[in-house]
Design a protein around this motif. Sequence first.
Motif, mmCIF file in Angstrom:
data_model
loop_
_atom_site.group_PDB
_atom_site.id
_atom_site.type_symbol
_atom_site.label_atom_id
_atom_site.label_comp_id
_atom_site.label_asym_id
_atom_site.label_seq_id
_atom_site.Cartn_x
_atom_site.Cartn_y
_atom_site.Cartn_z
ATOM 1 N N PRO A 134 14.421 44.140 48.750
ATOM 2 C CA PRO A 134 15.001 43.383 47.729
ATOM 3 C C PRO A 134 14.070 42.160 47.467
ATOM 4 O O PRO A 134 13.248 41.778 48.320
ATOM 5 N N GLY A 135 13.872 42.001 46.330
ATOM 6 C CA GLY A 135 12.695 41.041 45.677
ATOM 7 C C GLY A 135 11.713 41.824 45.085
ATOM 8 O O GLY A 135 10.800 41.218 44.285
ATOM 9 N N THR A 136 11.599 43.048 45.342
ATOM 10 C CA THR A 136 10.609 43.949 44.768
ATOM 11 C C THR A 136 10.604 44.225 43.303
ATOM 12 O O THR A 136 11.810 44.409 42.676
ATOM 13 N N GLN A 137 9.599 44.315 42.458
ATOM 14 C CA GLN A 137 9.594 44.645 41.325
ATOM 15 C C GLN A 137 8.601 45.851 41.004
ATOM 16 O O GLN A 137 7.660 45.759 41.475
ATOM 17 N N VAL A 138 9.106 46.911 40.122
ATOM 18 C CA VAL A 138 8.306 48.282 40.547
ATOM 19 C C VAL A 138 8.417 48.670 39.023
ATOM 20 O O VAL A 138 9.459 48.864 38.149
ATOM 21 N N ARG A 139 7.373 49.406 38.298
ATOM 22 C CA ARG A 139 7.326 50.005 37.066
ATOM 23 C C ARG A 139 7.226 51.505 37.068
ATOM 24 O O ARG A 139 6.277 51.747 37.902
ATOM 25 N N TRP A 140 7.516 52.430 36.071
ATOM 26 C CA TRP A 140 7.249 53.684 36.050
ATOM 27 C C TRP A 140 7.954 54.108 34.853
ATOM 28 O O TRP A 140 8.457 53.523 34.020
ATOM 29 N N ARG A 150 11.675 62.778 25.777
ATOM 30 C CA ARG A 150 12.344 61.492 26.085
ATOM 31 C C ARG A 150 11.863 60.889 27.507
ATOM 32 O O ARG A 150 11.861 61.413 28.641
ATOM 33 N N VAL A 151 11.080 59.879 27.200
ATOM 34 C CA VAL A 151 10.424 58.862 28.154
ATOM 35 C C VAL A 151 11.110 57.586 28.346
ATOM 36 O O VAL A 151 11.020 56.832 27.205
ATOM 37 N N ARG A 152 11.475 57.209 29.447
ATOM 38 C CA ARG A 152 11.839 56.021 29.662
ATOM 39 C C ARG A 152 10.900 54.965 30.431
ATOM 40 O O ARG A 152 10.497 55.343 31.488
ATOM 41 N N ASP A 153 10.447 53.919 29.643
ATOM 42 C CA ASP A 153 9.783 52.791 30.413
ATOM 43 C C ASP A 153 10.743 52.143 31.421
ATOM 44 O O ASP A 153 11.500 51.210 30.969
ATOM 45 N N VAL A 154 10.448 52.215 32.857
ATOM 46 C CA VAL A 154 11.482 51.470 33.591
ATOM 47 C C VAL A 154 10.637 50.216 34.305
ATOM 48 O O VAL A 154 9.522 50.464 34.755
ATOM 49 N N LEU A 155 11.119 49.068 34.386
ATOM 50 C CA LEU A 155 10.763 47.955 34.892
ATOM 51 C C LEU A 155 11.840 47.524 35.894
ATOM 52 O O LEU A 155 12.915 46.709 35.385
ATOM 53 N N ALA A 156 11.988 47.993 37.061
ATOM 54 C CA ALA A 156 13.175 47.819 37.934
ATOM 55 C C ALA A 156 13.017 46.648 38.886
ATOM 56 O O ALA A 156 11.827 46.423 39.684
ATOM 57 N N VAL A 157 13.858 45.942 39.184
ATOM 58 C CA VAL A 157 13.889 44.632 40.091
ATOM 59 C C VAL A 157 14.932 45.110 41.068
ATOM 60 O O VAL A 157 16.350 45.608 40.999
ATOM 61 N N VAL A 158 14.626 44.981 42.456
ATOM 62 C CA VAL A 158 15.254 45.740 43.475
ATOM 63 C C VAL A 158 16.147 44.211 44.232
ATOM 64 O O VAL A 158 15.499 43.427 44.354
ATOM 65 N N ASP A 195 2.716 56.841 36.206
ATOM 66 C CA ASP A 195 2.476 55.469 35.929
ATOM 67 C C ASP A 195 3.180 54.456 37.068
ATOM 68 O O ASP A 195 3.600 53.472 36.584
ATOM 69 N N TYR A 196 3.385 54.991 38.159
ATOM 70 C CA TYR A 196 4.154 54.295 39.358
ATOM 71 C C TYR A 196 3.222 53.020 39.493
ATOM 72 O O TYR A 196 2.139 53.060 39.987
ATOM 73 N N GLU A 197 3.835 51.814 39.463
ATOM 74 C CA GLU A 197 3.134 50.629 39.874
ATOM 75 C C GLU A 197 4.364 49.584 40.610
ATOM 76 O O GLU A 197 5.205 49.211 40.060
#
Length: 147
Positions: free
Chosen positions: A50-56, A64-72, A40-42
């Motif tokens: 830098p400045g990118t936001q991405v989720r997966w 064990r599944v982790r929902d990630v919302l990464a701010v770069v 579910d990469y988006e």
Amino acid sequence: MSTVSATTTRRIDAPAERVLAALADYRGTRPRLLPEQFTDYEVVEGGEGPGTQVRWKLHATKKRVRDVLAVVSSTDRHALVESDENSSMVTTWRVETDGPDASEVVVTSEWNGASGIGGFFERTFAPRGLDRIYGELLDNLADAVAR
């Protein structure tokens, strides 16, 4: 609660600038590098460094599944830092020159681990699992930047 840390390192036969540019390309190159544990990469915002936001979703294990919302962000011109808005996890990708046409990539993830027996197992097994996952990603990176 204690900090859990997982580090994976690879020497890649490509200049550091090319390797870092591939890692920073969250729209084009990065999705092609991801092993099956990432779903579910988006890209939510931005897409380049830098400045990118991405989720997966990171499937650390079958259960064990982790929902990630990464701010770069970036600490300097050699690193990308992905801070998960949904947890305490911070992943740093550092790329340094290792000769004229090679680089060393070090990826480190750190987060606040659980306490008690659960924390013991997390500190023991999570770094091994992430080493395997990031090892595959770095192998894919090496293939992507080879010319």
